[in-house]
Write a protein that holds these residues in place. Structure first.
Motif, PDB file in Angstrom:
ATOM      1  N   LEU A 230       0.828  -1.205   0.000  1.00 26.96           N
ATOM      2  CA  LEU A 230       0.000   0.000   0.000  1.00 26.96           C
ATOM      3  C   LEU A 230       0.861   1.254   0.000  1.00 26.96           C
ATOM      4  O   LEU A 230       0.575   2.231  -0.704  1.00 26.96           O
ATOM      5  CB  LEU A 230      -0.922   0.003   1.223  1.00 26.96           C
ATOM      6  CG  LEU A 230      -2.057  -1.024   1.220  1.00 26.96           C
ATOM      7  CD1 LEU A 230      -2.827  -0.957   2.528  1.00 26.96           C
ATOM      8  CD2 LEU A 230      -2.991  -0.790   0.051  1.00 26.96           C
ATOM      9  N   GLY A 231       1.939   1.228   0.793  1.00 27.56           N
ATOM     10  CA  GLY A 231       2.802   2.406   0.874  1.00 27.56           C
ATOM     11  C   GLY A 231       3.462   2.751  -0.441  1.00 27.56           C
ATOM     12  O   GLY A 231       3.452   3.913  -0.865  1.00 27.56           O
ATOM     13  N   LEU A 232       4.035   1.760  -1.104  1.00 30.34           N
ATOM     14  CA  LEU A 232       4.696   2.027  -2.383  1.00 30.34           C
ATOM     15  C   LEU A 232       3.689   2.414  -3.462  1.00 30.34           C
ATOM     16  O   LEU A 232       3.967   3.281  -4.298  1.00 30.34           O
ATOM     17  CB  LEU A 232       5.492   0.799  -2.831  1.00 30.34           C
ATOM     18  CG  LEU A 232       6.754   0.478  -2.021  1.00 30.34           C
ATOM     19  CD1 LEU A 232       7.417  -0.784  -2.555  1.00 30.34           C
ATOM     20  CD2 LEU A 232       7.741   1.635  -2.021  1.00 30.34           C
ATOM     21  N   ALA A 233       2.520   1.781  -3.449  1.00 35.10           N
ATOM     22  CA  ALA A 233       1.496   2.138  -4.435  1.00 35.10           C
ATOM     23  C   ALA A 233       1.120   3.609  -4.309  1.00 35.10           C
ATOM     24  O   ALA A 233       0.983   4.329  -5.312  1.00 35.10           O
ATOM     25  CB  ALA A 233       0.265   1.254  -4.247  1.00 35.10           C
ATOM     26  N   ILE A 234       0.981   4.066  -3.076  1.00 36.97           N
ATOM     27  CA  ILE A 234       0.638   5.475  -2.853  1.00 36.97           C
ATOM     28  C   ILE A 234       1.793   6.376  -3.270  1.00 36.97           C
ATOM     29  O   ILE A 234       1.593   7.409  -3.936  1.00 36.97           O
ATOM     30  CB  ILE A 234       0.262   5.692  -1.377  1.00 36.97           C
ATOM     31  CG1 ILE A 234      -1.074   4.999  -1.084  1.00 36.97           C
ATOM     32  CG2 ILE A 234       0.174   7.170  -1.042  1.00 36.97           C
ATOM     33  CD1 ILE A 234      -1.386   4.878   0.378  1.00 36.97           C
ATOM     34  N   VAL A 622       1.490   5.785   7.549  1.00 35.78           N
ATOM     35  CA  VAL A 622       0.186   5.253   7.943  1.00 35.78           C
ATOM     36  C   VAL A 622       0.032   3.816   7.447  1.00 35.78           C
ATOM     37  O   VAL A 622      -0.402   2.923   8.192  1.00 35.78           O
ATOM     38  CB  VAL A 622      -0.949   6.132   7.395  1.00 35.78           C
ATOM     39  CG1 VAL A 622      -2.303   5.443   7.570  1.00 35.78           C
ATOM     40  CG2 VAL A 622      -0.959   7.483   8.091  1.00 35.78           C
ATOM     41  N   ALA A 623       0.405   3.586   6.188  1.00 33.73           N
ATOM     42  CA  ALA A 623       0.229   2.253   5.594  1.00 33.73           C
ATOM     43  C   ALA A 623       1.065   1.208   6.313  1.00 33.73           C
ATOM     44  O   ALA A 623       0.571   0.136   6.693  1.00 33.73           O
ATOM     45  CB  ALA A 623       0.597   2.292   4.110  1.00 33.73           C
ATOM     46  N   ILE A 624       2.338   1.517   6.513  1.00 31.63           N
ATOM     47  CA  ILE A 624       3.216   0.518   7.125  1.00 31.63           C
ATOM     48  C   ILE A 624       3.159   0.591   8.642  1.00 31.63           C
ATOM     49  O   ILE A 624       3.467  -0.371   9.340  1.00 31.63           O
ATOM     50  CB  ILE A 624       4.661   0.693   6.607  1.00 31.63           C
ATOM     51  CG1 ILE A 624       5.355  -0.662   6.541  1.00 31.63           C
ATOM     52  CG2 ILE A 624       5.459   1.681   7.445  1.00 31.63           C
ATOM     53  CD1 ILE A 624       6.531  -0.693   5.613  1.00 31.63           C
ATOM     54  N   ALA A 641       9.173   1.187  13.896  1.00 30.68           N
ATOM     55  CA  ALA A 641      10.486   1.674  13.470  1.00 30.68           C
ATOM     56  C   ALA A 641      10.459   2.206  12.040  1.00 30.68           C
ATOM     57  O   ALA A 641      11.088   3.230  11.742  1.00 30.68           O
ATOM     58  CB  ALA A 641      11.526   0.561  13.591  1.00 30.68           C
ATOM     59  N   THR A 642       9.727   1.541  11.142  1.00 29.36           N
ATOM     60  CA  THR A 642       9.696   2.000   9.756  1.00 29.36           C
ATOM     61  C   THR A 642       8.961   3.328   9.637  1.00 29.36           C
ATOM     62  O   THR A 642       9.376   4.206   8.868  1.00 29.36           O
ATOM     63  CB  THR A 642       9.036   0.943   8.858  1.00 29.36           C
ATOM     64  OG1 THR A 642       9.714  -0.305   9.030  1.00 29.36           O
ATOM     65  CG2 THR A 642       9.117   1.348   7.397  1.00 29.36           C
ATOM     66  N   ALA A 643       7.867   3.489  10.371  1.00 32.93           N
ATOM     67  CA  ALA A 643       7.155   4.768  10.354  1.00 32.93           C
ATOM     68  C   ALA A 643       8.065   5.898  10.827  1.00 32.93           C
ATOM     69  O   ALA A 643       8.117   6.974  10.223  1.00 32.93           O
ATOM     70  CB  ALA A 643       5.906   4.684  11.228  1.00 32.93           C
TER      71      ALA A 643
END
Length: 692
Positions: A230-234, A622-624, A641-643
């Motif tokens: 979802l994150g990469l798509a956005i 938000v996605a990850i 951590a990724t956020a």
């Protein structure tokens, strides 16, 4: 036509066909999504939930395999049942019920533990642990005073929890992403990232279904697919839409605006996906199945996200055309603010770079004090029966509740005296409370169990494993058990860490060199990514090792961080940091190649990408960040951590550190040794072009 020329023209030809027949293309995409949903949707039920944190062929695994080969059964019980207020008849009934479960080799009465009775079942070596666990839970479902747990049940319940967490993450992420997309995309463009996101996730599920048929994958990788997909798509659609709006303003509505967008922003998406895939695929150099699955899933979702963007965007941009045009004046004012900020930073680049780097190092410093701990019963969500059993056994204590250190000895039956002498030597190792008499299992295999106090994978047990392995024996001895598995895991990670880091840096620098033709910019990007990774990993130490925010996040601390989780997070943050760097550097190089002076190219590049990168970072966070809603702590850690990493990278590194260092180095940013400059494929020169 040569092969290279055919490859170079294939993508434009496909784009032209998508533009020429947009409705037909969208119908084909709809058919693909339906097939992907039907075939790939149930992938969670097919993937393994069995550990994956220890490498196949490790000493601890060989010990278990030898015992299983000799006896046809697992070394220790896989299902444990606690019976409240027991009577002899009731306990006998539980033991009989366990013994009749498919896949169970034997069951026995384990005696009393306080006010409870313990019944254990040992599984056959060829049994499906998940099937046995499901059968055990069903056999005692609804029976008051009976609680089912043990290793097999814990693994099954963790896998089942993953499926529930995926559904909850989707329900939480999609509405939030829709609201934020409305804010950042405006109008009907809001639907583009969601359409690409659904295509990406289902397309990746389909791809993983095929991969799993050849190479078994771990179910934990699905969390990465949802969040990263979802994150990469956005991210990718945000950059494509932003560039399309620029092309509409300069070229007007028509196929040429779409084609120009895909030549520039579309090709940048390809480079971005390459950097993410290269970073995550380095996890496959480690022998643990958990890391390999994460690496394969992460690289797959990056590639599918790029393909989905390149397939969905052209027909929709063609159909919607001028309806996607930007009409708000706020965007122009935002670009002006970013332009002024860039020049303000570049007026004093030395102090800004020094202060920012020092702040990043300070943020990263807690990560240096990380303590490694294994995945244990605290990873099981509270409320699960296996967690209740583990907690009650640990609270009651006693020798019967401990998983011993397993020793598999290869010696002929005639060497019984020597095996017993070796067992006596093991009993003298510091930390060993008792060694069971050696049991000859058949052939040339003997089993010894060394009982140690406390946590079966704790520091005392790990020291015992290392000391026993250091003993001299006249025969081959393999040591297994939870402590041995953790020792082997750390050894395997340490043996491959240098190779993984070298590949991570090398592949990243190669892709960035292909994009920019510079050796300085890739090296600088790697160093900045290291700072971002450190700042992102620090919360794992502060929160999870320190035991903070337990009420908010709903986890049970165990005094450290699981090392495989740490590596997955580091690779993911590194990949996403490079991802944002590609978009900014691509636009700066495009401007510089057009003759814009170096500092002004940096300022305009930041002005045109700054708003988009920060918006993309918020959406991706938000996605990850939906990982953090997981009830499994080591999945939570990836999300938290990724956020933090993507937000720090977008708001600190790209905003302050990049323009400061670009100003300090000036033309040296673009330097490359003459032999490399001659090797650089000029034909790839415009692959860098046009993010945002």
């Amino acid at each position: 036509m040569c092969a290279a020329t055919r490859r170079a023209t294939m993508a434009p030809m496909l784009v032209r066909r998508l533009i020429a027949h947009p409705r037909r293309a969208l119908l084909a995409l709809l058919a693909f999504v339906l097939v992907a949903g039907v075939v790939g949707g149930p992938v969670a039920d097919r993937l393994s939930s069995d550990g994956g944190f220890v490498a196949a062929g490790a000493d601890s695994q060989v010990a278990v395999e030898r015992v299983e080969a000799a006896t046809g059964r697992a070394p220790h019980g896989g299902v444990v049942v606690l019976v409240d207020a027991p009577t002899p008849q009731r306990v006998a009934g539980v033991v009989d019920r366990l013994a009749r479960l498919p896949g169970v080799a034997s069951a026995r009465d384990g005696g009393r533990l306080g006010d409870d009775a313990v019944a254990t079942a040992t599984l056959r070596a060829d049994a499906d642990d998940d099937a046995v666990a499901e059968a055990a839970l069903a056999a005692f479902d609804g029976q008051r005073g009976i609680t089912v747990g043990g290793g097999a049940v814990a693994g099954f319940q963790l896998g089942d929890t993953i499926s529930g967490d995926l559904a909850r993450a989707e329900m939480l992420a999609f509405p939030l992403l829709l609201l934020l997309s409305l804010l950042f995309f405006r109008g009907r463009a809001t639907w583009l990232p969601l359409l690409v996101g659904v295509t990406t996730v289902l397309g990746t599920f389909l791809a993983l279904t095929g991969i799993d048929a050849v190479h078994g994958l771990n179910v934990f990788a699905l969390n990465l697919v949802i969040g990263l997909g979802l994150g990469l798509a956005i991210d990718y659609t945000l950059f494509v839409v932003t560039r399309f709006r620029e092309e509409l303003a300069t070229r007007g509505e028509g196929p040429e605006a779409v084609a120009a967008t895909m030549r520039t922003a579309g090709r940048t998406v390809v480079f971005s996906a390459a950097t993410v895939a290269c970073a995550l695929i380095t996890l496959t150099v480690f022998p643990q199945e958990f890391l390999r699955s994460m690496g394969i899933a992460g690289a797959t979702v990056a590639v599918v996200a790029a393909l989905a963007t390149l397939a969905v965007a052209p027909p929709l941009l063609t159909l919607w055309g001028a309806k996607l045009a930007r009409h708000d004046r706020g965007a122009a004012r935002g670009e002006a603010r970013w332009h002024r900020l860039a020049h303000a930073v570049m007026r004093r680049p030395g102090p800004v770079a020094a202060i920012t780097a020092a702040a990043m190092l300070a943020l990263a410093s807690p990560a240096l004090s990380t303590t490694w701990t294994p995945v244990d019963a605290t990873a099981i969500p509270e409320g699960k029966s296996s967690r209740e059993v583990a907690d009650r056994l640990a609270a009651a204590g006693g020798e019967r509740t401990r998983e011993p250190v397993l020793l598999a000895v290869s010696a002929p039956a005639s060497d019984g005296a020597q095996v017993r002498a070796f067992a006596a030597e093991v009993a003298r190792v510091a930390g060993v409370e008792q060694v069971t008499p050696p049991r000859h299992l058949g052939g040339s295999t003997w089993q010894l169990d060394a009982v140690v106090p406390g946590d079966p994978a704790g520091a005392v047990a790990r020291h015992v494993v290392e000391d026993v392995r250091d003993l001299s024996a006249p025969f081959d001895v393999r040591v297994g058990g939870s402590a041995a598995e953790f020792v082997d895991q750390q050894a395997a990670l340490g043996s491959r860490l240098g190779l993984a880091l070298g590949l991570l840096a090398g592949l990243t620098m190669l892709v960035l060199w292909l994009m920019t033709g510079s050796v300085v910019l890739p090296l600088k990007a790697v160093l900045m990514n290291v700072l971002t990774v450190g700042a992102a990993l620090a919360p794992l130490t502060i929160i999870y090792q320190g035991g903070h925010l337990t009420g908010l996040l709903g986890y049970t601390p165990n005094g450290g961080v699981e090392p495989s989780d740490f590596l997955v997070t580091a690779a993911l943050v590194f990949a996403l940091s490079t991802d944002y760097g590609v978009f900014l550097l691509g636009r700066i190089k495009e401007l510089r190649d057009a003759g814009v002076p170096d500092r002004e190219a940096v300022a305009i590049g930041l002005a045109r990408t700054g708003r988009v990168v920060t918006a993309a970072a918020l959406l991706l966070a938000v996605a990850i960040g939906a990982f953090s809603t997981s009830s499994i702590s080591f999945i939570q850690q990836i999300g938290v951590a990724t956020a933090v990493g993507v937000l720090v990278d977008a708001f600190v590194v790209r905003t302050l550190l990049v323009p400061a260092l670009m100003a300090l180095l000036g033309r040296w940013n673009w330097w490359s040794p003459r032999p490399l400059a001659r090797l650089h494929p000029r034909g790839l020169g415009d692959l860098h072009a046009g993010a945002g």
